[in-house]
Design an enzyme around this catalytic site. Sequence first.
Site, mmCIF file in Angstrom:
data_model
loop_
_atom_site.group_PDB
_atom_site.id
_atom_site.type_symbol
_atom_site.label_atom_id
_atom_site.label_comp_id
_atom_site.label_asym_id
_atom_site.label_seq_id
_atom_site.Cartn_x
_atom_site.Cartn_y
_atom_site.Cartn_z
ATOM 1 N N ASP A 71 0.881 -1.171 0.000
ATOM 2 C CA ASP A 71 0.000 0.000 0.000
ATOM 3 C C ASP A 71 0.919 1.221 0.000
ATOM 4 O OD1 ASP A 71 -2.282 1.670 0.243
ATOM 5 O OD2 ASP A 71 -1.962 1.774 2.406
ATOM 6 N N GLU B 159 -1.478 -1.500 -4.785
ATOM 7 C CA GLU B 159 -2.688 -0.708 -4.975
ATOM 8 C C GLU B 159 -2.448 0.331 -6.069
ATOM 9 O OE1 GLU B 159 -5.574 2.265 -2.477
ATOM 10 O OE2 GLU B 159 -4.705 0.561 -1.411
ATOM 11 N N ASP C 165 -2.124 0.944 7.684
ATOM 12 C CA ASP C 165 -1.296 0.764 6.488
ATOM 13 C C ASP C 165 -0.972 -0.703 6.246
ATOM 14 O OD1 ASP C 165 -0.937 3.607 5.795
ATOM 15 O OD2 ASP C 165 0.170 3.697 7.685
#
Length: 181
Positions: A7, A67, A139
């Site tokens: 991420d 992502e 996160d």
Amino acid sequence: MRILGIDPGLRRTGFGVIDAQGSHLQYVTSGTIVVPADEPLAQRLKVILDNVREIVRETSPTVSALEKVFVNTNPTSTLLLGQARGAAMCALADHGLLVHEYTALQIKKSVVGNGHAAKEQVQAMVQHLLQLNGLPAADSADALACAICHAHIGPMADRLTQAAGLPSRRGLRLRAGRLTG
């Protein structure tokens, strides 16, 4: 298959590693790369690059999931996020890993069942799916969710590609600027 989920972020980059065997998922490790805000941009990107390289060396993933950047109202923020993603992608490509990209909508839908789920819902489902003792940090949870998304979607996409008679995504590698099979 061992999946490294990322991420990306210029301040905080989450990572999560899981093992997937069929529908069975097992947690390996996760964490957050905290990037010093007071450093010049090039140094901040190097922190991401170096740390992702180290994570790959330590965990030996077979595939990675990242992502995708969404375009938001602030083009500067979008550009900076894209640079953070680029640093992570370079580290992954450096080790010859295939990088699969998923939107936040795809990730949330795959993990929670709702593409517009709140962060807390993602954290709770990641905890449940991986049978973690505690709630993962935001996160880390997002990175683990990205890896879980690939565990759910990746094999199906490979089967559909194979059924359509297209070249397998697993066999494609970028070498010296050329795509080879």
